[in-house]
Structure formats: C-alpha cells, structure tokens
Design an enzyme around this catalytic site. Sequence first.
Site, PDB file in Angstrom:
ATOM      1  N   CYS A   9       0.728  -1.497   0.193  1.00 17.54           N
ATOM      2  CA  CYS A   9      -0.329  -0.173  -0.084  1.00 17.54           C
ATOM      3  C   CYS A   9       0.496   1.002  -0.046  1.00 17.54           C
ATOM      4  O   CYS A   9       2.205   0.881  -0.457  1.00 17.54           O
ATOM      5  CB  CYS A   9      -0.973  -0.091   0.798  1.00 17.54           C
ATOM      6  SG  CYS A   9       0.025   0.114   2.809  1.00 17.54           S
ATOM      7  N   ASN A  12       2.137   1.482   3.806  1.00 15.94           N
ATOM      8  CA  ASN A  12       2.788   0.067   4.693  1.00 15.94           C
ATOM      9  C   ASN A  12       2.045   0.324   6.720  1.00 15.94           C
ATOM     10  O   ASN A  12       3.452  -0.652   7.404  1.00 15.94           O
ATOM     11  CB  ASN A  12       3.687  -0.595   4.220  1.00 15.94           C
ATOM     12  CG  ASN A  12       4.350  -1.811   5.281  1.00 15.94           C
ATOM     13  OD1 ASN A  12       5.442  -2.274   5.365  1.00 15.94           O
ATOM     14  ND2 ASN A  12       3.465  -2.650   5.066  1.00 15.94           N
ATOM     15  N   CYS A  14      -1.636   0.343   7.605  1.00 14.37           N
ATOM     16  CA  CYS A  14      -3.190   0.425   7.470  1.00 14.37           C
ATOM     17  C   CYS A  14      -3.326  -0.673   6.962  1.00 14.37           C
ATOM     18  O   CYS A  14      -3.511  -1.805   7.207  1.00 14.37           O
ATOM     19  CB  CYS A  14      -4.053   1.074   6.844  1.00 14.37           C
ATOM     20  SG  CYS A  14      -3.057   3.247   8.542  1.00 14.37           S
ATOM     21  N   ARG A  15      -3.103  -0.521   5.947  1.00 14.66           N
ATOM     22  CA  ARG A  15      -4.086  -1.181   4.576  1.00 14.66           C
ATOM     23  C   ARG A  15      -3.082  -3.145   4.260  1.00 14.66           C
ATOM     24  O   ARG A  15      -3.416  -4.157   4.753  1.00 14.66           O
ATOM     25  CB  ARG A  15      -4.195  -1.253   2.855  1.00 14.66           C
ATOM     26  CG  ARG A  15      -5.196  -0.523   3.067  1.00 14.66           C
ATOM     27  CD  ARG A  15      -5.750   0.818   1.889  1.00 14.66           C
ATOM     28  NE  ARG A  15      -4.331   1.261   1.983  1.00 14.66           N
ATOM     29  CZ  ARG A  15      -4.594   2.088   1.038  1.00 14.66           C
ATOM     30  NH1 ARG A  15      -5.674   2.344  -0.021  1.00 14.66           N
ATOM     31  NH2 ARG A  15      -3.179   2.849   0.784  1.00 14.66           N
ATOM     32  N   SER A  16      -1.464  -2.850   4.385  1.00 17.97           N
ATOM     33  CA  SER A  16      -1.139  -3.726   3.404  1.00 17.97           C
ATOM     34  C   SER A  16      -0.495  -4.456   4.755  1.00 17.97           C
ATOM     35  O   SER A  16      -0.584  -5.735   4.563  1.00 17.97           O
ATOM     36  CB  SER A  16       0.305  -3.244   2.567  1.00 17.97           C
ATOM     37  OG  SER A  16       0.855  -2.351   3.814  1.00 17.97           O
ATOM     38  N   ASP A 122      -8.206   3.891   1.245  1.00 20.55           N
ATOM     39  CA  ASP A 122      -6.892   4.405   1.893  1.00 20.55           C
ATOM     40  C   ASP A 122      -8.310   4.539   3.456  1.00 20.55           C
ATOM     41  O   ASP A 122      -8.594   5.788   3.452  1.00 20.55           O
ATOM     42  CB  ASP A 122      -6.490   5.325   1.645  1.00 20.55           C
ATOM     43  CG  ASP A 122      -4.991   5.842   2.615  1.00 20.55           C
ATOM     44  OD1 ASP A 122      -5.049   5.386   3.896  1.00 20.55           O
ATOM     45  OD2 ASP A 122      -4.863   6.269   2.324  1.00 20.55           O
TER      46      ASP A 122
HETATM   47  P1  4NP Z   1      -1.775   2.881   4.234  1.00 18.35           P
HETATM   48  O1  4NP Z   1      -2.016   3.983   5.176  1.00 18.35           O
HETATM   49  O2  4NP Z   1      -1.384   3.522   2.908  1.00 18.35           O
HETATM   50  O3  4NP Z   1      -3.009   2.043   4.111  1.00 18.35           O
HETATM   51  O4  4NP Z   1      -0.540   2.891   5.508  1.00 18.35           O
HETATM   52  C1  4NP Z   1      -1.634   5.033   4.967  1.00 18.35           C
HETATM   53  C2  4NP Z   1      -0.830   5.889   6.159  1.00 18.35           C
HETATM   54  C3  4NP Z   1      -0.617   6.942   6.354  1.00 18.35           C
HETATM   55  C4  4NP Z   1      -0.533   7.465   4.912  1.00 18.35           C
HETATM   56  C5  4NP Z   1      -1.426   7.764   3.411  1.00 18.35           C
HETATM   57  C6  4NP Z   1      -1.672   6.089   4.052  1.00 18.35           C
HETATM   58  N1  4NP Z   1      -0.153   9.322   5.181  1.00 18.35           N
HETATM   59  O5  4NP Z   1      -0.146   9.521   3.840  1.00 18.35           O
HETATM   60  O6  4NP Z   1       0.836   8.972   6.221  1.00 18.35           O
END
Ligand code: 4NP
Length: 155
Positions: A9, A12, A14-16, A122
């Site tokens: 994602c 790294n 939240c989702r992955s 997201d």
């Molecule tokens: P992820 O979510 O891609 O599912 O881990 C996010 C976590 C942090 C951020 C963006 C997406 N960020 O911009 O910090």
Amino acid sequence: MVTKVLMVCLGNICRSPLAEGILKEKVKSNQVFVDSAGTGGFHIGKQPDYRSIAVAKKYNIDISNQRCRQFSTKDFDAFDFIFVMDKSNYTNVIAKARNTDDISKVQLLLSNDRTITEEVPDPYYDEDDGFEIVYHLINNACDKIAIQLNAIHNS
Ligand code: 4NP
C-alpha cells in the site's frame, strides 16, 4: 517450493499490514511466505497504525510485531506475487519495474472480486469503521487467494 507474496500500500501502516496478517492466517508458512511494504517512505520502522492493530486483534490476528518498510525494485526478484491495494499503489509499483516480467507480478488485491470495488480504500483519515470495512474487503480477497495458493501447493 515456497511461494512468496508481497502486499503493498502507500504507507505500509494501515492496509498492507492487515493484508499480510490476514493472508498468513490462511496459508501454511512452510508453503507461502507473506510480507508487506509501502511505496512511500514516511513511516519506515514503525508499527502498524493502532487502528489496524485493533481491528486485526478483534479477529484474533496479531500484527503488532510488523515494522514498516519501503517497496524497492529488488522486491520484484524476491516475490512471485505482488498485490497492491489501489490504483495509485499500482502506478507507484509499476514505476519501479524493469521489464514485463516485473510488471506481470503486480495485480490489484481485489482484481479477482467482480462483485465489489476494485480498490481497498485508504482508511488513514477515516474513523474506526473505515478499518472494519477494509478488514472485510481484504479478508474476502485473501480467502480467494489462499484457495489458489493452497491449490498450487496441494496439487
Ligand atoms: P496505508 O495508509 O497506505 O494503508 O498504510 C496510509 C498511511 C499513512 C499515510 C497514507 C496512507 N500517510 O500519508 O502518512
């Protein structure tokens, strides 16, 4: 033979990490190695987001030991399948590909699932229910992936 699967994602956190933890529960660790990474480098070395840890724990999966790392071109050599959560992840991963072999390893996690959206949204700026929705999207996709992986290993 061990099949190597990478979940990707943006952050790294939240989702992955959820996808890594969920798929690990559905496959045998001596048959399938599962890891995760983010295309962005903002959270390297950090634990998953507390909301991802919480929703995983609700379903008896512990992802608290995971640490964020960034996707790199060498991951194309190390993994057989690279699952991305959304189309922007796809673009970011493909930008690091060297050839058509690399590109052929990459697919949207939900691309097999014609009944629902193609993207895992997201949840970072959502309330907690965003993480619940994401959990179920990923869990359903991982059920199908696990069936396919188990078929490869048990045939
Ligand atoms: P992820 O979510 O891609 O599912 O881990 C996010 C976590 C942090 C951020 C963006 C997406 N960020 O911009 O910090």
